[in-house]
Design an enzyme around this catalytic site. Structure first.
Site, PDB file in Angstrom:
ATOM      1  N   LYS A  34       1.040  -1.324   0.170  1.00  0.00           N
ATOM      2  CA  LYS A  34       0.007  -0.125   0.007  1.00  0.00           C
ATOM      3  C   LYS A  34       0.952   1.311  -0.058  1.00  0.00           C
ATOM      4  O   LYS A  34       1.828   1.358   0.817  1.00  0.00           O
ATOM      5  CB  LYS A  34      -1.060  -0.026   0.998  1.00  0.00           C
ATOM      6  CG  LYS A  34      -2.158  -0.972   0.961  1.00  0.00           C
ATOM      7  CD  LYS A  34      -2.869  -1.122   2.587  1.00  0.00           C
ATOM      8  CE  LYS A  34      -4.007  -1.814   2.151  1.00  0.00           C
ATOM      9  NZ  LYS A  34      -4.006  -3.404   2.382  1.00  0.00           N
TER      10      LYS A  34
ATOM     11  N   HIS B 254      -3.946   1.708   4.903  1.00  0.00           N
ATOM     12  CA  HIS B 254      -3.285   2.717   4.290  1.00  0.00           C
ATOM     13  C   HIS B 254      -2.994   3.735   5.308  1.00  0.00           C
ATOM     14  O   HIS B 254      -1.990   4.805   5.220  1.00  0.00           O
ATOM     15  CB  HIS B 254      -4.151   3.684   3.091  1.00  0.00           C
ATOM     16  CG  HIS B 254      -4.031   2.875   1.899  1.00  0.00           C
ATOM     17  ND1 HIS B 254      -5.074   1.926   1.422  1.00  0.00           N
ATOM     18  CD2 HIS B 254      -3.323   3.008   0.729  1.00  0.00           C
ATOM     19  CE1 HIS B 254      -4.830   1.252   0.413  1.00  0.00           C
ATOM     20  NE2 HIS B 254      -3.807   2.027  -0.179  1.00  0.00           N
TER      21      HIS B 254
ATOM     22  N   SER C  92      -7.630   3.259  -2.348  1.00  0.00           N
ATOM     23  CA  SER C  92      -7.740   3.127  -1.135  1.00  0.00           C
ATOM     24  C   SER C  92      -9.163   3.365  -0.652  1.00  0.00           C
ATOM     25  O   SER C  92      -9.720   4.570  -1.029  1.00  0.00           O
ATOM     26  CB  SER C  92      -6.758   4.259  -0.187  1.00  0.00           C
ATOM     27  OG  SER C  92      -7.080   4.407   0.927  1.00  0.00           O
TER      28      SER C  92
ATOM     29  N   GLY D 153      -9.866   3.843   2.845  1.00  0.00           N
ATOM     30  CA  GLY D 153      -9.728   5.043   3.915  1.00  0.00           C
ATOM     31  C   GLY D 153      -9.442   6.207   3.200  1.00  0.00           C
ATOM     32  O   GLY D 153      -9.780   7.261   3.676  1.00  0.00           O
TER      33      GLY D 153
END
Length: 209
Positions: A108, A134, A175, A177
């Site tokens: 990530k 992340h 991602s 998040g």
């Protein structure tokens, strides 16, 4: 995981993390794991460039842990905290930050934007092998840069595959998040990586996870 550094740079763990953040850019390929693991816990993550996009934030990633609603709230709180930050540091300090800090392999990554008191800003790519989420990649860098007086924005993230022997970097995926802020994306990250890794083939795609 295999780590490397351009030129002959002492192993990152032999130095304080605050010194790592100010080391010359070219020495940082492979330093992401050392810094992030020393400041935030991480679980094993490995990801291939191919693969379909999952259907919901709560669905499990076959190569990593599930992203829960709590994880999403924590990531959103981090992003809000960063946005609310003010800058007090000089442009000279900004020039000392490495543009890219990544390991070798697939993992990530996040794209950050840091600014000084004058409004001068730079994009930074940060990726850590073994980071479960992340936010685990972003948190140690965000905290460090805020403490140094930078204004910080977490613009988004995805996955990065760094193949040192083949001199290839691939940015892909997304991602949960940190969904991309307006105007941001892998195309910015790819430009940053091309500048930091001359002679590399750097490509990007919004596909995969």
């Amino acid at each position: 995981s295999f780590r490397f550094a351009f030129w002959c740079v002492p192993p990152p763990l032999l130095r304080p993390w605050s010194a790592l953040l100010r080391r010359p850019m070219a020495s940082f390929a492979g330093a992401g794991t050392d810094l992030a693991r020393s400041m935030a816990g991480a679980g094993a993550v490995s990801m291939a460039v191919t693969g379909g996009q999952t259907s919901s934030p709560a669905e499990a990633d076959s190569n990593g842990p599930t992203t829960s609603e709590q994880d999403l709230r924590e990531a959103a709180a981090m992003r809000d905290e960063a946005k609310a930050s003010g800058a007090s540091v000089s442009d000279a300090a900004l020039a000392e930050l490495p543009a890219v800090i990544i390991d070798e392999g697939a993992f990530k990554y996040v794209l950050m934007k840091v600014a000084t008191a004058s409004g001068t800003s730079r994009y930074l790519v940060r990726g850590t092998e073994g980071a479960a989420y992340h936010k685990d990649v972003a948190l140690p860098y965000m905290r460090a840069y805020l403490a140094q007086g930078f204004q910080v924005e977490i613009l988004g993230g995805g996955r990065i595959s760094h193949q040192k022997d083949e001199k290839k970097i691939m940015l892909y995926g997304f991602s949960y998040g940190f969904p991309w802020e307006d105007g941001a994306g892998h195309f910015i990250s790819s430009m940053v990586c091309r500048g930091a890794f001359p002679g590399y083939s750097v490509e990007w795609s919004d596909e995969g996870y």
